[in-house]
Design a protein around this motif. Sequence first.
Motif, short mmCIF file in Angstrom:
data_model
loop_
_atom_site.label_atom_id
_atom_site.label_comp_id
_atom_site.label_asym_id
_atom_site.label_seq_id
_atom_site.Cartn_x
_atom_site.Cartn_y
_atom_site.Cartn_z
N GLN A 1 41.07 8.95 45.69
CA GLN A 1 40.86 7.84 44.78
C GLN A 1 39.86 8.16 43.67
O GLN A 1 39.85 7.51 42.63
CB GLN A 1 40.36 6.61 45.57
CG GLN A 1 41.27 6.19 46.71
CD GLN A 1 42.68 5.92 46.21
OE1 GLN A 1 42.91 5.02 45.40
NE2 GLN A 1 43.64 6.70 46.71
N ARG A 2 39.03 9.17 43.91
CA ARG A 2 38.06 9.57 42.88
C ARG A 2 37.72 11.06 43.07
O ARG A 2 36.60 11.42 43.39
CB ARG A 2 36.79 8.72 42.97
CG ARG A 2 35.99 8.73 41.67
CD ARG A 2 34.73 7.88 41.80
NE ARG A 2 34.02 7.85 40.53
CZ ARG A 2 32.77 7.41 40.39
NH1 ARG A 2 32.11 6.96 41.44
NH2 ARG A 2 32.19 7.41 39.22
N SER B 1 31.85 0.36 41.69
CA SER B 1 33.31 0.47 41.76
C SER B 1 33.97 -0.54 40.83
O SER B 1 34.94 -0.22 40.13
CB SER B 1 33.78 0.24 43.20
OG SER B 1 33.25 1.22 44.06
N LEU C 1 37.36 0.95 39.66
CA LEU C 1 37.86 1.72 40.78
C LEU C 1 38.30 0.78 41.89
O LEU C 1 37.87 -0.38 41.94
CB LEU C 1 36.75 2.64 41.32
CG LEU C 1 36.28 3.75 40.37
CD1 LEU C 1 35.02 4.39 40.93
CD2 LEU C 1 37.37 4.79 40.19
#
Length: 314
Positions: A190-191, A250, A255
Motif C-alpha cells: 500500500q505504500r 494517512s 492513503l
Amino acid sequence: MQIGLIPQEQRAKMLRYLWIVLVCTMGLSAQNKSFSFLKPSDTLHKLRRNGVVLATSGLAATTLVGLNQLWYSDYPKSDFHFVNDNNEWLQMDKAGHFLSCYHISRLSAQSMAWSGVSKKKQLYFGASAALAFMTVIEVFDGYSAEWGASWGDVFANTTGTALYVGQELLWNEQRIVPKFSFHQTYFASQRPNVLGSSWNEQILKDYNGQTYWLSFNLYDFTKEKTFPKWLNVALGYGATGMVSGYNENSQLLNLPSYQRNRQFYLSLDINLQKIPTKNRVLQTLFSAFNFLKIPAPTLEYQASGNWKGHWIYY
C-alpha cells in the motif's frame, strides 16, 4: 527509491542493523584464520585490544561520515531541536532502538573480551560504543530542519544498553536477550516507497511485519536440570495496520486507513549461545546471530481482544 522518502526512524534503524552486520562480519572474517585465534585471551592481549578499538572506531566514524554526506547534507540545517515522536508507529521504532543498542553493546563488549581485558573495561567499552554511535545520529537529526532529535530514542537506546550491562553486573550472564523476527505483510504494497518494495527493504522498513522479543532462558532462572540449557521462553510485541506514523497522516496523504492493533506473543525459543559445541567457528556464528528469534509455535493476543494460535510464527 529516493533517500528523502525514508522516515527518520527507519533510516536510523537501517544504519544500526548495518552496523551490527558489519561488526559480525568483521569479527568472523578476522577470526576464521585459525581456531586458536578464535579463543578469547586469558590475559590482556594488547595487540588484539588495540585492533578492536581501532576497527570499531574506524567503522563507526566511516559509517557516520557516510551517513552525513549521503543523507543529511542535502537537507537544510536548523538550530538543534527535539521532536516528540513517541506515539509514532505504535512505538515499534523505539523497540528497534532498544534491540539495536543492546546488541551493539553486546557485540562490542564481546569483541573486547576476546582481547582479554577486564570485565569492567569490557562493559565500559560496549556501552560507550553503542551510546556514542547512537548519540551522534541523534545529534545529526537534531540539527536537521527536516527531522529532530528524540528523547524517546535516547531513552530506548539507554535502556537497551542498560539491559546488557545490568545483567552482566547482576548475574554475570545474559538471562534475557532481546530478539527480532519478521514476516511480509499486505501493508507494504500500500505504500512501498516507505514500507519497502522488496523483502530486503521490508525487513527493515515495514513495522507491520516486525516482532520484537524478550527471550528468557529457563535454566538460568531456575537452575532446574530438567530444562535444556538452550531452551528459552519468549514474550513478543508487534503491531499492524500502519501505513504511516499516525492515522492522521494517512488521511492527509490520501492513503488507505486501517485499524491499528497491538499484538502480544508467547512462544518458545532457542538461545544459540547455549548450544553445546567446542567448535569455535560455530560459537562465533551462534553469538553473531543470537539476535534472531527462532520460528516456533506461538500464542498471539491482539489488543482488540482476539486470541490466535500459530503452529509456526516468525
